[in-house]
Design an enzyme around this catalytic site. Structure first.
Site, short mmCIF file in Angstrom:
data_model
loop_
_atom_site.label_atom_id
_atom_site.label_comp_id
_atom_site.label_asym_id
_atom_site.label_seq_id
_atom_site.Cartn_x
_atom_site.Cartn_y
_atom_site.Cartn_z
N LYS A 33 2.37 -7.18 -53.51
CA LYS A 33 3.09 -7.54 -54.87
C LYS A 33 2.28 -6.72 -56.04
CE LYS A 33 4.20 -12.14 -55.03
NZ LYS A 33 4.14 -13.37 -55.29
N ARG A 103 -0.08 -16.12 -58.60
CA ARG A 103 0.56 -16.01 -57.18
C ARG A 103 -0.44 -15.27 -56.25
NH1 ARG A 103 6.54 -16.25 -58.46
NH2 ARG A 103 6.69 -16.26 -60.81
N GLY A 112 6.30 -17.55 -49.09
CA GLY A 112 5.91 -18.84 -49.25
C GLY A 112 4.80 -19.52 -48.42
N MET A 114 1.52 -19.02 -48.85
CA MET A 114 0.42 -19.04 -49.57
C MET A 114 0.79 -19.87 -50.69
SD MET A 114 -2.06 -15.90 -48.52
CE MET A 114 -0.78 -14.98 -49.03
N ARG A 342 9.75 -6.13 -53.41
CA ARG A 342 9.16 -5.67 -52.27
C ARG A 342 10.20 -5.41 -51.26
NH1 ARG A 342 7.98 -12.13 -51.17
NH2 ARG A 342 10.33 -12.71 -51.23
N HIS A 464 14.06 -20.37 -47.82
CA HIS A 464 12.93 -20.02 -46.75
C HIS A 464 13.48 -19.94 -45.54
CE1 HIS A 464 9.73 -21.40 -44.01
NE2 HIS A 464 9.23 -20.59 -44.93
N SER A 791 7.90 7.77 -8.15
CA SER A 791 8.38 6.70 -8.98
C SER A 791 7.34 5.69 -9.10
CB SER A 791 9.69 6.19 -8.56
OG SER A 791 10.00 5.17 -9.68
N CYS A 859 9.67 2.94 -12.65
CA CYS A 859 10.68 1.87 -12.42
C CYS A 859 10.32 0.39 -12.25
CB CYS A 859 11.61 2.22 -11.22
SG CYS A 859 10.87 1.91 -9.59
N TYR A 879 10.68 10.31 -17.03
CA TYR A 879 11.74 9.43 -17.57
C TYR A 879 11.18 7.76 -17.39
CZ TYR A 879 12.77 8.51 -12.85
OH TYR A 879 12.57 8.25 -11.42
C1 PEP Z 1 7.62 -2.24 -8.57
O1 PEP Z 1 6.93 -2.63 -7.85
O2 PEP Z 1 7.29 -1.92 -9.84
C2 PEP Z 1 9.03 -2.20 -8.00
C3 PEP Z 1 9.94 -1.56 -8.89
O3 PEP Z 1 9.68 -2.55 -7.08
P1 PEP Z 1 9.85 -4.15 -6.74
O4 PEP Z 1 9.64 -4.82 -7.89
O5 PEP Z 1 11.18 -4.11 -6.10
O6 PEP Z 1 8.69 -4.39 -5.90
#
Ligand code: PEP
Ligand code: MG
Length: 901
Positions: A33, A103, A112, A114, A342, A464, A791, A859, A879
């Site tokens: 502020k 303030r 609000g 403080m 603000r 609020h 993965s 994954c 990914y």
């Molecule tokens: C994991 O273990 O991260 C996985 C994706 O396999 P699950 O959760 O099926 O064991």
């Protein structure tokens, strides 16, 4: 030389020099502020004169155990004298009194949370001078009673109810509904009674100011401020600045007003100023939501010139800050003053729309637009909405209770709680709660956070309740007329209807509708035009790919609509759990001869093939990772205890059989159950997660693997014949050893080659493995000799790295660890960079040493969590793969990771 604790607004450049020129640091020193007030004076925006006491002074006061830092009071006196010269008014001088506000203002807005004290500088003598000078006795006494009330409650700690009680008594006595209708005489008496309540109220204006400053400093560590900081993730050591500013009055008659304006619509993001105001009122009347406010659009008619001026200033401030602004303004006898500005709070929809619009307007870059939207805001688009049918039904049944202001979108369904502590308790018990209050106060924040949504009977768009709900993405409906809440009686009334605490109520924060009962909800699709555009921009910046964990074609379809670039994990066993398949899977498991097992597998083959064909169709042209069966086989069989009971039961029935037919039937049922018992006993393991599962299943039962590979490759051939472009990737779970993986790799390749030869086709496919154990990560270079992709199954990898069970650790001790602060974050929610992360980096390096073009992804559940996504970006993965509903969030988080680099 003493330190500078005080900066006048116009001296903001000095503060900038003191911190080395960085605006973030100016905000750190002067609070958001204070920095903005300085910046506004520099821009020539009409700001009432004043000065800021730094956050450093606050921290010094707190660490000094409540002593003001040396030199502070002298600097305040000097700054005050400068304002006196500027305005020609004198602090405490009845002939021409200067009144100031005091303030709080921290680096990050904590609306609000403080303390604030207004009208400082009045006493029994000065009030008379003010009455004379303003020609408005009523105004003078009203200002005085506000000072005594605020000072009494905020600084001296008397309960506000004591003061409100007096006001209520007077309103009742006079038969009026608002304080504005009380007479001067009433106000004079009220002041007297207030002063009796607020024992210790100092007559000396300088003393008033000193105590108010100290109270604001102390309020930094008040409970509600701490709760808010915990919830909003604001550091506790920042301290608050204090802004002392000349009072301007919106309560000097019909040509005076006070209000709040947003430079864009905070609910929809539309580029049009919006807000609330009140004629002849003071600022807190608007925010407190006690009087019904007017829509800013009406100001356009009531005070057209002021409206124009306000619009100009709004544009000017937006252009300067390159952000939507939330301004407090006061009109004193026709003259517009901006009290503060603000960055405006906004709904998720508004955040996306404003970011995209501002990029289009050239105010910010596309990269900035992407960075301005948080993953949580994207997630909000996936929040439930009321299901249309359920809503129609409720309307037809007369359960639409009414409509309030739609201040924070999304549907919330819960049992009514009138008390924030109760809301918090019920939430901890796992109940869905709707917090219902006449209006909310900063003390209620913990209950608001615990609730699914918020409903109030009073308050406006900038109340609020509305601000806090929006910030935390809680659906909220406020200002519902006719709703009478009686917290003490644990009920609310609407006409003749009574709703008790614990009853189900549903609200729609998008429309403002409120329903009795538990309505159905659904999750909206992400077709919002601005969102689609923003995510498109995010895609241009991110380096990480985003795939989805999807087992069924419908999920794959949805994932693709949300922007998934393939499937990162299809857990094939999920298909086995379906009702029509489980008996076949069970006979496969119980088979006592290879021939018996083959029969069951033959039955499963066409079903699996159809499943995979569906996935290939949905992901035409994109990679699809199909994982071979992973869980221990006993998971497909009923629990041993249940089967033992069943055997006993079947034996009784056998004895009771009264015909040859029922006897035979009972006998065969008994035999079946006994075989199940035998299978369960054979497969029992003390530690099944470390037992016969994952790749090991393929070594022990290669015929299951062959069936699954056949299903995948046949489906791929079918798809190709239907003109679909397939990129199958066959994934082997839980490998720990290169020899084991190579062995299964041969089984996979052998069966695939057989099918392709049978079909006379060439289909490219990849073989890969999940990295789910430390040994796999450590020996990754050797695994990559077989695996063409990795993965990271970080659910298992976290479990095996920590030696903490993913299934029951949370309930048994992990949550307690988190509460104690022994560990900072749940490693099953956010990737553990130090341990699991080290293994991931090791595996990526090892794997790519062997195979330069090794494809690497994640994954586990972490693949959809923004902080973990940032880590995956750093580790150089190709990914992340997450649930379809997290795909848009992951796209944005991946862009943030790239842009933050
Ligand atoms: C994991 O273990 O991260 C996985 C994706 O396999 P699950 O959760 O099926 O064991
Ligand atoms: Mg796993």
């Amino acid at each position: 030389m003493t330190k500078t604790w005080v900066y006048r607004f116009q001296d903001v450049a000095e503060a900038e020099n003191a911190v080395g020129g960085d605006w973030e640091d100016v905000r750190g020193l002067l609070g958001g502020k204070g920095a903005n007030l300085g910046e506004m004076s520099r821009l020539g925006v009409p700001v009432p004169p004043g000065f800021t006491i730094t956050t450093e002074a606050c921290n010094e006061y707190i660490t000094g155990g409540g002593t003001l830092p040396a030199g502070l009071l002298d600097q305040v006196a000097a700054a005050l004298a400068a304002i006196e010269d500027q305005t020609g008014k004198r602090f405490g001088d009845p002939a021409n009194p200067l009144l100031v506000s005091c303030r709080s203002g921290a680096k990050f807005s904590m609306p609000g949370m403080m303390d604030t004290v207004l009208n400082i500088g009045l006493n029994d003598v000065v009030v008379k001078g003010l009455a004379e000078l303003s020609g408005d006795e009523r105004f003078a006494y009203d200002s005085y009673r506000r000072l005594v009330q605020m000072f009494g409650s905020v600084v001296l700690g008397y309960k506000d109810e004591l003061f409100e009680h007096v006001l209520t008594q007077y309103r009742q006595k006079r038969g009026v509904s608002t304080d504005a209708e009380l007479s001067v005489e009433d106000l004079r008496e009220i002041v007297e009674r207030f002063r009796r309540i607020a024992a210790g109220f100092p007559d000396d204006p300088k003393e008033q100011l000193r105590l108010a400053v100290e109270a604001v400093f102390r309020s930094w560590n008040g409970k509600r401020a701490i709760d808010y900081r915990n919830a909003a993730g604001i550091a506790h050591d920042l301290g608050t600045a204090v802004n002392i500013q000349v009072m301007v009055f919106g309560n000097l008659g019909e040509d005076s007003a006070t209000g709040v304006a947003m430079s864009r619509d905070g609910a929809t993001g539309e580029n049009e100023i919006e807000g609330d105001y009140l004629i002849n009122a003071q600022g807190e009347d608007v925010v407190a939501g006690i009087r019904a406010t007017k829509d800013l659009r009406i100001l356009h008619e009531e005070m057209p010139q002021t409206y124009e001026e306000l619009s100009d200033i709004s544009r000017k401030l937006e252009a300067h800050y390159r952000e939507m602004q939330d301004m407090e303004f006061t009109v004193e006898r026709g003259r517009l003053w901006i009290l503060q500005t603000r960055d405006g709070k906004r709904t998720a929809q508004a955040a996306v729309r404003i970011a995209v619009d501002m990029a289009h307007e050239g105010l910010i870059t596309r990269a900035e637009a992407v960075q301005r939207v948080t993953p949580e805001q994207i997630d909000f688009f996936l929040h439930p909405q009321l299901a249309a049918e359920s809503r129609q039904e409720a309307i037809a049944e007369g359960r639409l209770l009414g409509t309030g202001l739609n201040v924070s979108p999304g549907a919330a369904v819960g049992v009514v709680a009138f008390d924030p502590d109760l809301a918090e308790r019920w939430n901890e018990d796992g109940r869905e709660v709707l917090l219902v209050r006449p209006e909310t106060k900063p003390d209620d924040v913990h209950g608001m956070i615990a609730a699914e949504g918020i409903l109030t009977s009073r308050g406006g768009r900038t109340s609020h309740a509305a601000l806090v709900a929006r910030q935390f993405g809680k659906p909220a409906v406020v200002g519902m007329e006719g709703l009478e809440i009686e917290p003490d009686n644990h009920l609310m009334r609407l006409g003749n209807l009574q709703i008790a605490e614990g009853d189900w109520v549903s609200i729609d924060g998008t429309t403002g509708e409120v329903f009795l009962g538990r309505l159905g909800t659904f999750v909206p699709d992400l077709s919002d035009e601005s969102l689609v555009r923003l995510l498109g921009w995010a895609d241009e910046f991110r380096r990480l790919g985003v795939r989805a964990n999807a087992d069924y074609p419908v999920d794959a379809q949805r994932a693709r609509e949300y922007g998934a670039q393939g499937i990162g994990l299809c857990r094939t066993e999920h298909m086995f759990f379906e009702e029509d398949r489980l008996p076949i899977v069970q006979s496969m498991i119980m088979a006592s001869t290879p021939a018996e097992r083959r029969d069951a597998l033959d039955e499963l083959l066409p079903l699996q093939r159809a499943d995979f064909l569906g996935l290939f169709e949905a992901m035409d042209g994109l990679p699809v990772i199909i994982r071979l069966m992973d869980p221990p086989l006993h998971e497909f069989l009923p629990a041993w205890e249940k089967l033992v009971d069943e055997v006993a039961d079947r034996k009784i029935r056998l004895r009771a059989a009264d015909s040859l037919e029922t006897l035979n039937e009972s006998l065969s049922q008994l035999e079946h159950t006994e075989r199940l018992v035998a299978a369960v006993e054979r497969l029992r393991e003390a530690n099944p997660m470390l037992g016969l599962r994952g790749v090991r299943l393929s070594v022990i039962y290669p015929e299951i693997t062959r069936m699954q590979v056949r299903a995948i490759v046949e489906a791929a051939c079918d798809a190709v014949e239907a003109g679909i472009v397939v990129e199958p990737e066959i994934m082997i779970p839980l490998s720990v050893d290169a020899g084991e993986l190579a062995w299964v790799g041969d089984v996979v390749r052998g069966e695939a080659a057989t099918v392709l030869a049978e079909r006379g086709r060439e289909v490219d496919y990849k073989i890969g493995t999940m990295i789910e154990t430390p040994r796999a990560a450590i020996t990754a270079a050797a695994l990559a000799e077989t695996a063409e992709f990795f993965s990271f199954g970080t659910n298992d990898l976290t479990q095996t790295t920590f030696a903490i069970s993913r299934d029951d650790a949370e309930a048994s001790f992990l949550t307690y660890y988190l509460t104690l602060g022994v560990i900072a974050e749940n490693p099953f929610a956010t990737l553990d960079d130090a341990g699991v992360g080290t293994l991931i980096k090791m595996a990526v390096a090892g794997g790519r040493d062997t195979r330069e073009d090794l494809e690497v992804g994640i994954c586990g559940e972490h693949g959809g969590e923004p902080k973990s996504i940032a880590l995956c970006h750093q580790y150089g993965l190709d990914y992340v793969s997450c649930s379809p509903f997290r795909v848009p969030v992951a796209r944005l988080a991946a862009a943030h990771a790239a842009l933050d680099e």
